[in-house]
Design a protein around this motif. Sequence first.
Motif, PDB file in Angstrom:
ATOM      1  N   UNK A   7       0.849  -1.182  -0.064  1.00 30.54           N
ATOM      2  CA  UNK A   7       0.188   0.126  -0.160  1.00 30.54           C
ATOM      3  C   UNK A   7       0.961   1.184   0.023  1.00 30.54           C
ATOM      4  N   UNK A   8       0.350   2.421  -0.560  1.00 33.62           N
ATOM      5  CA  UNK A   8       1.065   3.621  -0.563  1.00 33.62           C
ATOM      6  C   UNK A   8       1.148   4.044   1.074  1.00 33.62           C
ATOM      7  N   UNK A   9       2.474   5.001   1.220  1.00 32.57           N
ATOM      8  CA  UNK A   9       2.719   5.365   2.452  1.00 32.57           C
ATOM      9  C   UNK A   9       1.824   5.930   3.154  1.00 32.57           C
ATOM     10  N   UNK A  10       0.767   6.890   2.424  1.00 30.23           N
ATOM     11  CA  UNK A  10      -0.493   7.734   3.050  1.00 30.23           C
ATOM     12  C   UNK A  10      -1.360   6.473   3.694  1.00 30.23           C
ATOM     13  N   UNK A  11      -1.367   5.390   3.217  1.00 27.13           N
ATOM     14  CA  UNK A  11      -2.383   4.412   3.856  1.00 27.13           C
ATOM     15  C   UNK A  11      -2.020   3.797   4.976  1.00 27.13           C
ATOM     16  N   UNK A  12      -0.519   3.622   5.133  1.00 23.23           N
ATOM     17  CA  UNK A  12       0.131   3.086   6.356  1.00 23.23           C
ATOM     18  C   UNK A  12      -0.139   4.104   7.420  1.00 23.23           C
ATOM     19  N   UNK A  15      -3.648   3.726   8.738  1.00 19.11           N
ATOM     20  CA  UNK A  15      -4.032   2.813   9.545  1.00 19.11           C
ATOM     21  C   UNK A  15      -3.561   2.961  11.085  1.00 19.11           C
ATOM     22  N   UNK A  16      -2.306   3.460  11.437  1.00 20.69           N
ATOM     23  CA  UNK A  16      -1.814   3.912  12.740  1.00 20.69           C
ATOM     24  C   UNK A  16      -2.522   5.099  13.420  1.00 20.69           C
ATOM     25  N   UNK A  17      -3.189   5.840  12.806  1.00 22.13           N
ATOM     26  CA  UNK A  17      -3.965   6.867  13.329  1.00 22.13           C
ATOM     27  C   UNK A  17      -5.480   6.724  13.554  1.00 22.13           C
ATOM     28  N   UNK A  18      -5.823   5.501  14.295  1.00 23.50           N
ATOM     29  CA  UNK A  18      -7.015   4.961  14.412  1.00 23.50           C
ATOM     30  C   UNK A  18      -7.363   5.990  15.832  1.00 23.50           C
TER      31      UNK A  18
END
Length: 172
Positions: A7-12, A15-18
């Motif tokens: 996945x592109x870095x923005x998607x990673x 997902x951490x910023x939930x």
Amino acid sequence: MAEVVTPPPAAQVASVMTPVNLILLSLFAFLVYLRLKPATPQTLPRAPPPTVFRTFTPPELFPYNGQNGMPVYLAVRGQVFDVTAGRNFYGPGGPYANFAGRDASRGLACGSFDEDMLTKDLDGPLDTLSDLDSEQMEAMRGWEERFSEKYLVVGKLVAVGSDEAKAAAARQ
């Protein structure tokens, strides 16, 4: 062969910023703050004013009866004790209140709280207690010992006009 899609870095990052992670991170930061914040300095209670051993005459001792914010003193066989810590007993309204600011020797020796046990003439001579029997003297010594163990001796009681009273007045 199958191609692995990353996945592109923005998607990673997303997902951490939930919301759960943000709450946990905030809680962690708050706990670290509590652990590392400087502690408020401890303040000690104010020390009582220093008590100076002094010579009292009966009229000088009389105001130390616990009224008007004064400490409670009483004398036994010439020793003046600061019984302020026992204000419930010796201060105004207490069972031994008539001894406050006075020479309590005769009353304690006779086991009496009556007014006639107290010296009426504060400017007169001190009670010599010479008419007390051995049992009464022993009772008074017991009281004196109890006071010595529990309370601070803040002075001595002398008669008005005595050499010691004159010397004490000259020092003031």
